[in-house]
Design a protein around this motif. Structure first.
Motif, short mmCIF file in Angstrom:
data_model
loop_
_atom_site.label_atom_id
_atom_site.label_comp_id
_atom_site.label_asym_id
_atom_site.label_seq_id
_atom_site.Cartn_x
_atom_site.Cartn_y
_atom_site.Cartn_z
N GLN A 60 0.82 -1.23 0.00
CA GLN A 60 0.00 0.00 0.00
C GLN A 60 0.84 1.27 0.00
OE1 GLN A 60 -3.77 0.04 -0.01
NE2 GLN A 60 -4.23 -0.57 2.07
N LEU A 61 2.10 1.21 -0.46
CA LEU A 61 2.94 2.41 -0.48
C LEU A 61 3.32 2.77 -1.92
CD1 LEU A 61 5.38 1.74 2.51
CD2 LEU A 61 3.57 3.46 2.41
N GLN A 62 2.98 3.98 -2.34
CA GLN A 62 3.29 4.39 -3.71
C GLN A 62 4.80 4.38 -3.95
OE1 GLN A 62 2.27 8.42 -4.91
NE2 GLN A 62 1.89 7.73 -6.99
N THR A 63 5.58 4.76 -2.93
CA THR A 63 7.04 4.78 -3.10
C THR A 63 7.54 3.37 -3.46
OG1 THR A 63 7.15 4.58 -0.71
CG2 THR A 63 7.67 6.74 -1.63
N ASN A 64 6.99 2.35 -2.81
CA ASN A 64 7.38 0.97 -3.13
C ASN A 64 7.00 0.60 -4.55
OD1 ASN A 64 8.29 0.62 -0.56
ND2 ASN A 64 6.59 -0.66 0.14
N GLN A 65 5.83 1.09 -4.96
CA GLN A 65 5.35 0.74 -6.30
C GLN A 65 6.24 1.39 -7.37
OE1 GLN A 65 1.12 1.50 -6.84
NE2 GLN A 65 0.82 -0.63 -7.44
N ILE A 66 6.62 2.64 -7.14
CA ILE A 66 7.50 3.33 -8.10
C ILE A 66 8.86 2.60 -8.17
CG2 ILE A 66 8.78 5.50 -8.54
CD1 ILE A 66 6.27 7.00 -7.53
N GLY A 123 2.86 -4.65 -15.56
CA GLY A 123 1.46 -4.52 -15.13
C GLY A 123 1.45 -3.95 -13.74
N PHE A 124 0.50 -3.08 -13.45
CA PHE A 124 0.36 -2.64 -12.07
C PHE A 124 -1.00 -2.03 -11.81
CE2 PHE A 124 1.21 2.05 -11.27
CZ PHE A 124 1.28 2.46 -12.60
N SER A 125 -1.38 -2.09 -10.53
CA SER A 125 -2.64 -1.54 -10.09
C SER A 125 -2.27 -0.33 -9.21
CB SER A 125 -3.35 -2.63 -9.29
OG SER A 125 -4.50 -2.12 -8.72
N PRO A 126 -2.37 0.87 -9.76
CA PRO A 126 -1.85 2.05 -9.04
C PRO A 126 -2.54 2.27 -7.68
CG PRO A 126 -2.51 2.58 -11.28
CD PRO A 126 -3.02 1.22 -11.02
N ILE A 127 -1.76 2.38 -6.65
CA ILE A 127 -2.31 2.55 -5.29
C ILE A 127 -3.15 3.83 -5.22
CG2 ILE A 127 -1.67 2.95 -2.86
CD1 ILE A 127 0.81 1.09 -3.46
N VAL A 128 -2.60 4.93 -5.76
CA VAL A 128 -3.35 6.19 -5.85
C VAL A 128 -3.36 6.63 -7.32
CG1 VAL A 128 -2.92 7.00 -3.49
CG2 VAL A 128 -1.23 7.45 -5.27
N ILE A 132 0.49 -2.07 -18.72
CA ILE A 132 -0.95 -2.36 -18.62
C ILE A 132 -1.39 -1.99 -17.20
CG2 ILE A 132 -2.74 -4.15 -18.65
CD1 ILE A 132 -0.93 -5.81 -20.46
N LEU A 133 -2.45 -1.19 -17.09
CA LEU A 133 -3.01 -0.89 -15.78
C LEU A 133 -4.10 -1.92 -15.51
CD1 LEU A 133 -3.52 2.99 -16.13
CD2 LEU A 133 -1.54 1.79 -15.21
N THR A 134 -4.08 -2.49 -14.30
CA THR A 134 -5.17 -3.41 -13.96
C THR A 134 -5.88 -2.87 -12.74
OG1 THR A 134 -3.97 -4.81 -12.40
CG2 THR A 134 -3.80 -5.40 -14.71
N ASP A 135 -7.16 -3.10 -12.67
CA ASP A 135 -8.00 -2.74 -11.54
C ASP A 135 -8.16 -1.22 -11.40
OD1 ASP A 135 -9.10 -2.41 -8.94
OD2 ASP A 135 -7.18 -2.84 -7.98
N ARG A 136 -7.09 -0.50 -11.05
CA ARG A 136 -7.21 0.95 -10.79
C ARG A 136 -6.55 1.79 -11.88
NH1 ARG A 136 -5.74 1.21 -4.30
NH2 ARG A 136 -7.23 -0.39 -3.67
N GLY A 137 -7.13 2.96 -12.11
CA GLY A 137 -6.59 3.85 -13.14
C GLY A 137 -5.72 4.95 -12.56
N VAL A 138 -5.16 5.77 -13.47
CA VAL A 138 -4.34 6.90 -13.05
C VAL A 138 -4.96 8.20 -13.55
CG1 VAL A 138 -2.15 5.65 -12.95
CG2 VAL A 138 -2.86 6.68 -15.10
N ASP A 139 -4.61 9.29 -12.90
CA ASP A 139 -5.07 10.60 -13.32
C ASP A 139 -3.87 11.27 -14.00
OD1 ASP A 139 -6.13 13.07 -13.60
OD2 ASP A 139 -6.37 13.50 -11.46
#
Ligand code: AHR
Length: 318
Positions: free
Chosen positions: A70-76, A91-96, A115-122
């Motif tokens: 649940q940490l964006q820093t980890n995802q980046i 592939g990733f499901s963006p936390i925010v 590919i974005l899965t589940d959640r989108g980005v702004d």
């Protein structure tokens, strides 16, 4: 035959064999996919992870899977490590929803499709990802509100347990829900706070709601089932009957929600399907084959009120 001739002959055989294997296509390059998962915050997420991992195994895809807690820093960080390893697809499901431009540009520069899965980005530049596979969260919010308006005859004091602040499902479910209840002047959200999509936080925040508003609360709208299940414990501890004194509608349609409905403690769950593995790897294979994909792939979903829970539970896969 001298030793040298034998070695030379062996080498010739090996070279010929490898040429033959390549020419017949038998030596197929394994697809390598990097997947940066949100975390393990809910039963929904665990089912989603299982779906991705098992589908990769089934197709013989090499999957580099990272749980980003649940940490964006980890995802980046995970996305950058995939770029460095030159994976075929990310592939990733963006936390925010915000804060992705820079790393997505890095992926684009490295020619790695995302590919974005589940959640989108702004993000204004939609060339930074190939497609988004997932639910229509706004519609899920609307579905919850439509069911509720009918159940409550357009009159209710509602408390709302939001998901992770800044995440697409939280923003969109809230938007869809508010859009529908705006048509009912006697339906009001009297308190709203995040429970971060977890059971423990759902319980904790529901305790706060009860302490502040107690018997005034008619309805709980929870952005996921896990938080609703946590809230059920809080309502019982407070001495009220969940599902009777406080009507509960939530999102996901996990098995535990059906069990709670059968016990009469939850009233309705709006489906959000986590089983995205097949569609995700179909998209990966399409990209590898150079085939075009739609920018948005929406998953079909339903609404399950308490009355159908007993019949539907045996068919639920998550
Ligand atoms: O993005 C989907 C949401 O994330 C699910 O509704 C929730 O349970 C999960 O944590």
């Amino acid at each position: 035959m001298s030793k040298r001739t034998v070695v030379l002959l062996l080498l010739v055989v090996l070279v010929l064999a490898s040429v033959f294997v390549s020419a017949t296509g038998a030596e197929k390059k394994k697809i390598v996919v990097g997947f940066a998962q949100v975390g393990a915050e809910s039963a929904w997420r665990m089912a989603n992870t299982e779906s991705i991992i098992s589908e990769a195994k089934k197709r013989g895809v090499e999957l580099i899977f990272v749980d980003c807690q649940q940490l964006q820093t980890n995802q980046i960080k995970a996305l950058r490590s995939f770029i460095e390893r030159k994976v075929d697809v990310i592939g990733f499901s963006p936390i925010v929803t915000t804060g992705w431009e820079e790393v997505l540009r890095e992926a684009k520069q490295a020619n790695i499709p995302v590919i974005l899965t589940d959640r989108g980005v702004d993000c204004a530049d939609d060339s930074l990802w190939v497609t988004l596979i997932g639910s229509d969260f706004v519609e899920e919010g609307r579905r919850a509100a439509r069911w509720l308006a009918e159940k409550m005859n357009g009159k209710a004091n509602i408390v709302e347990l939001q998901g992770t602040i800044g995440s697409a499902p939280t923003i969109d479910r809230k938007k869809g829900f508010e859009e529908v209840i705006a048509n009912y002047p006697e339906m009001k959200i009297i308190m709203s706070k995040t429970g971060d999509f977890t059971r423990s936080k759902g319980k904790e925040v529901m305790e706060e709601f009860l302490k502040a508003e107690g018997d005034r609360i008619d309805v709980l709208f929870s952005h996921n089932d896990d938080m609703a299940i946590g809230a059920i414990q809080a309502i019982e501890a407070y001495g009220l009957r969940p599902g009777v004194d406080i009507i509960i509608v939530s999102v996901d349609a996990i098995r535990a929600a059906f069990e709670a409905m059968i016990e009469g403690k939850l009233n309705c769950t709006v489906e959000c399907n986590p089983l995205l593995g097949r569609q995700f790897f179909d998209a990966v294979e399409a990209i590898m084959a150079g085939e075009p994909l739609p920018k948005r792939i929406i998953v079909e979903e339903g609404v399950f009120p308490q009355e159908v829970a007993r019949d539907v539970l045996p068919t639920r896969r998550y």
